[in-house]
Write an enzyme that holds these catalytic residues in place. Sequence first.
Site: not given
Length: 141
Positions: A131, A129, A82
Amino acid sequence: MHSSRRRSLRCQFKVITLLFAVLPSLTLLGATRPNFLFIMSDDHAAHAVSAYGSVINRTPQLDRLATNGMLFTRCFVNNSICIPSRAAILTVKYSHMNVVTVFNPFDGSQPHVAKYLQAAGYQTAIIGKWHLFTDPTGFDY
């Protein structure tokens, strides 16, 4: 890396660069500028969305967006983890030029897509998100 892949990436980068160079001049010509909505969903393979041919899942609203917008059918990912993949999408750079591991923070001072859109007069937002271990840059919201 294969030379054909390198050529493809150079071509993609040139198209993106050209797009952001042309956007500001479109308004000067009185043209309607396109809106952009980029939806990224973690951990969904192509067969998770019916627009990509899934017979297991039905995703009619995503299918509608794909039909009326753009559907990526010829793309690949170098790093599906990710944090590096988000950084690569924002900057159009390989992971080793951005965030090498999942523990390195993203350098938000570098140029990236949201900043180019802002410079072209677009309002930008990120919802969901982030992140990347830093505060988002280049986003109005």
